[in-house]
Enzyme design. Structure first.
Site, short mmCIF file in Angstrom:
data_model
loop_
_atom_site.label_atom_id
_atom_site.label_comp_id
_atom_site.label_asym_id
_atom_site.label_seq_id
_atom_site.Cartn_x
_atom_site.Cartn_y
_atom_site.Cartn_z
N ARG A 1 0.82 -1.21 0.00
CA ARG A 1 0.00 0.00 0.00
C ARG A 1 0.85 1.26 0.00
NH1 ARG A 1 -3.78 -0.83 4.99
NH2 ARG A 1 -1.82 -1.75 5.72
N ASN B 1 -6.47 -2.69 1.71
CA ASN B 1 -6.41 -4.15 1.83
C ASN B 1 -7.82 -4.72 1.83
OD1 ASN B 1 -3.65 -4.46 1.98
ND2 ASN B 1 -3.56 -4.48 4.21
#
Length: 776
Positions: free
Chosen positions: A31, A49
């Site tokens: 990320r 996520n």
């Protein structure tokens, strides 16, 4: 407050893309990688996520989006690994900011849970810097290293779903966590001495003797003075001892109930490893990898001094590993010498993970306990890897490698999930669903209550972690395996999978293969559909069908399973298959003279009448017999000891004595590989006083030639080598080289163990898409 960026607002048409990605992308800085990539291109949107991977949406000028997608595909660095991605254009929303959004739990497939990773170089540098706030902090981690599987209790991977949730980050750590420029940006294991886990040294009663740095110093002093220290590591406890101290290592053997199986050792640096063993480039890379396994290395005859008790008997290899956690590095820097670093358990039990459980189960083994307060949610042992034919082969699937996610390549039945329970030895569980199969970590042999409890916990862990309720339970076909009996209690009709077919299928899944293919499945034992003990099998896979096309000539095993512990019994069975009752009067051979005349008379009756003497086609027992005939091993205190002695003798030989070639003959549709000519020439050479080493090497070469001979007769271009016998590097390399020279496409195991530790993968594949088994 979540970090955001402003879109550049460059003129031109705008688009918005939605990207769904799967693979090893949670807990590895994926990320933050996407965030920084979007920032550099001036894009808006979000990344989050999910239960099975990562979803992101990016919006901005077309050219910037094109560059973003290209860089997304090329700039993700290990340990990040995108296995699949789907990109679609959606309607723009006018986003002018980019953010890391809260995680969600929806899932279309099994998530990839990353294995635990060794500490990275940047964290080690901080630990070594007296001016750094993490100087000598034994739990230093960042986005690129540290615990993963051992501390997670759910996906997606966020701190609240790990055992780090009990440690609230201090202001400085929180600032790093929120800073896109930091390698600890969204690092869920982030901690420091002010807010993270702490170290303590306990005595055998659980009383704290020291804390923090003093605890480490006193543990170092104890090791120098010859004590055995139980240390809580990343995935469980290890028992540590000075590997140079003969009396200490012998004491550890006596307490652990491990008379001769070699101990693994840990050394401070790769140069220290090179002083003990021969190391090639592949082995060096393995030692220094993020998995940091125990690597089996060839011992140096001129190597640095170790206690003989570290690896007693006929063994040419050492199991060596480097420090892989900050705590290990600190400890080994202080010590400066090799230590035994063996699993924190008693022989036959699983590794201990809780400090309070350690006091109970390891109390009679260790003199003190170096512990910490970061809970280990899922115990995981140290992995073992060997380089065979220039490629790493995982022998024990554990820390750094487990769990392993593999594609099933269409083997799945839609909307069906399966849990596969493996075998009885080297137990490991697999879970299959939504087009993939996940192999869990090594548990051990299922003989005792502790191991069986760990087995049940592993099944529960896999189901809970991946959020799957399996509708199918798969197990081995052997009715006496504990895993089979457990399956019968869990399902009214468990899928019983033939042992050696599961071996072949596990290799096929690893390589993404379909038939036609010849699987050579050689191991110590497996339940045969004719009621005998199989283990020297050649299975043809083609068009959804499987047939046993060849096997080694069967011989009787006097005493059945007792022969696995006494190679001399296997040798008597082999000699009886060659010479009948006369074999028991061949007193020039070691396995015959190992028994009294009265005992030999009993064996004559047992073998002649088939009393407690089952038939076997096992290649593993044939290797045991050869080791006993050569006088290399008469009793095995651990699985594979005789075969290791035979391979060690062969490895140390400069030449191979040419043995007579085995013979192939047909019985109906099946080829019988008759090994008797090779063993007969072996026994004749012994009478001529040919040394054991060249004979052992000649035996390996004869069996490698046999594999090629069968492959030629069967006529399938692709050959897969599987089963525990192919942990033997000399046998495997000999077969691989000969098969390739003969023009065959040869495949072997790398990530899925060739032994029973990988069996569950093949069981899951068969259970979700069974093959039709044709009888000979």
């Amino acid at each position: 407050m979540r970090p955001v960026l402003r879109a550049a607002g460059v003129g031109g048409s705008r688009q918005r893309l939605r990207i769904e990605a799967t693979g090893a992308i949670q807990g590895v800085g994926f990320r933050p990688f996407v965030y920084r990539l979007a920032a550099s291109e001036g894009l808006g949107g979000f990344v989050r996520n999910t239960g099975d991977g990562v979803v992101l949406e990016v919006e901005g000028p077309v050219q910037a989006l094109t560059r973003f997608v290209e860089r997304f595909d090329t700039e993700a660095a290990a340990p990040m690994s995108v296995r699949a991605r789907r990109v679609e254009e959606i309607d723009p929303q006018g986003a002018d900011t980019f953010e890391i959004a809260p995680s969600t739990c929806e899932a279309e497939r099994l998530a990839v849970v990353l294995p635990d990773l060794a500490v990275c170089g940047e964290c080690l540098a901080e630990m070594s810097d007296p001016g750094d706030r993490r100087y000598r902090y034994p739990f230093t981690t960042c986005m690129h290293c540290g615990p993963r599987f051992s501390i997670i209790n759910g996906v997606p991977y966020d701190r609240v779903r790990t055992s780090m949730r009990q440690f609230k980050m201090c202001t400085a750590c929180q600032a790093e966590y929120d800073d896109p420029a930091s390698r600890r940006f969204h690092a869920e294991t982030n901690a420091c001495p002010m807010c993270g886990p702490t170290l303590a040294l306990w005595d055998v009663a659980g009383n704290e003797r020291a804390a923090g740095g003093q605890a480490l110093s006193e543990a170092v002093d104890a090791l120098r003075q010859g004590a055995i220290v139980a240390m809580k590591g990343l995935g469980g406890f290890q028992l540590l001892a000075d590997a140079r101290n003969e009396l200490t290592v012998q004491r550890l053997r006596a307490r652990k109930g491990r008379p001769s199986k070699p101990f693994a050792i840990m050394v401070p640096t790769c140069d220290d490893a090179a002083a003990l063993a021969e190391i090639d480039a592949v082995e060096r890379a393995l030692l220094c990898s993020a998995a940091a396994p125990i690597v089996l290395l060839r011992s140096r005859s001129d190597g640095a001094k170790l206690a003989r008790a570290v690896a007693p008997g006929h063994n040419a290899w050492l199991g060596v590993m480097l420090p892989y956690t900050p705590l290990h590095h600190l400890l080994m820097r202080e010590l400066g010498f090799p230590v035994v670093a063996t699993s924190g358990n008693r022989s036959g039990e699983p590794v201990v993970a809780s400090e309070h459980e350690a006091l109970e189960r390891l109390g009679g083994l260790a003199e003190c306990f170096l512990v910490h307060d970061r809970p280990i949610l899922h115990p995981v042992d140290d992995p073992v890897v060997r380089v065979i034919a220039g490629e790493p082969v995982v022998l024990r699937h554990a820390r750094g490698y487990a769990p392993l996610d593999l594609a099933l390549n269409g083997r799945e039945t839609p909307d069906t999930a399966c849990v596969a329970l493996g075998a009885h030895g080297k137990s490991a569980v697999a879970l299959a669903s939504k087009g993939s199969v996940v192999l869990g970590p090594y548990i051990g042999d299922l003989d005792g209550s502790e191991a069986r409890a760990a087995f049940a916990r592993s099944i529960a862990t896999m189901k809970a972690l991946y959020g799957v309720t399996p509708g199918v339970v798969a197990c081995d076909a052997h009715p006496d395996y504990y895993s089979t009996q457990y399956a019968q209690r869990q399902a009214s009709e468990p899928r019983r999978v033939p042992h050696h077919l599961a071996h072949v299928l596990s290799g096929m899944v690893e390589h993404g293969l379909e038939g036609p293919l010849l699987g050579v499945a050689w191991d110590g034992t497996g339940y045969g559909d004719d009621g005998s003990v199989w283990g020297g099998e050649f299975l043809a896979i083609d068009a959804g069908r499987c047939r046993r096309v060849a096997h080694l000539l069967p011989f009787r095993l006097p005493g059945g399973e007792a022969a696995a512990r006494q190679p001399t019994r296997a040798a008597l069975g082999v000699l009886h298959a060659m010479h009948g009752e006369a074999a028991l009067s061949m007193t020039s051979l070691a396995p015959v003279t190992a028994f009294t005349a009265h005992q030999r008379g009993l064996f004559v009756a047992m073998l002649g009448r088939g009393i407690c003497s089952p038939w076997t086609s096992s290649a593993g027992r044939l290797f045991d017999a050869a080791a006993a005939i050569l006088g290399l091993c008469s009793h095995s205190s651990f699985e594979g000891e005789a075969a290791i002695a035979l391979e060690s003798a062969a490895t140390g030989a400069a030449w191979a004595y040419p043995l007579e070639a085995p013979v192939l003959r047909e019985e109906g549709r099946t080829l019988i590989a008759d090994w008797r000519p090779a063993v007969a020439s072996l026994t004749r050479a012994i009478a001529e006083q040919v040394p054991a080493g060249p004979l052992a090497r000649g035996f390996h070469e004869a069996l490698a030639d046999l594999i090629v001979a069968v492959a030629r007769r069967v006529g399938m271009h692709r050959v897969l080598l599987t089963g525990g016998c192919f942990q033997n590097a000399m046998l495997a390399l000999g077969a691989i080289d000969r098969l390739r020279t003969a023009g065959f496409d040869v495949r072997t195991h790398h990530r899925v163990p060739p032994n029973d530790g990988g069996l569950a993968v093949g069981q899951a594949a068969f259970a979700l898409r069974p093959l039709i088994e044709e009888k000979a």
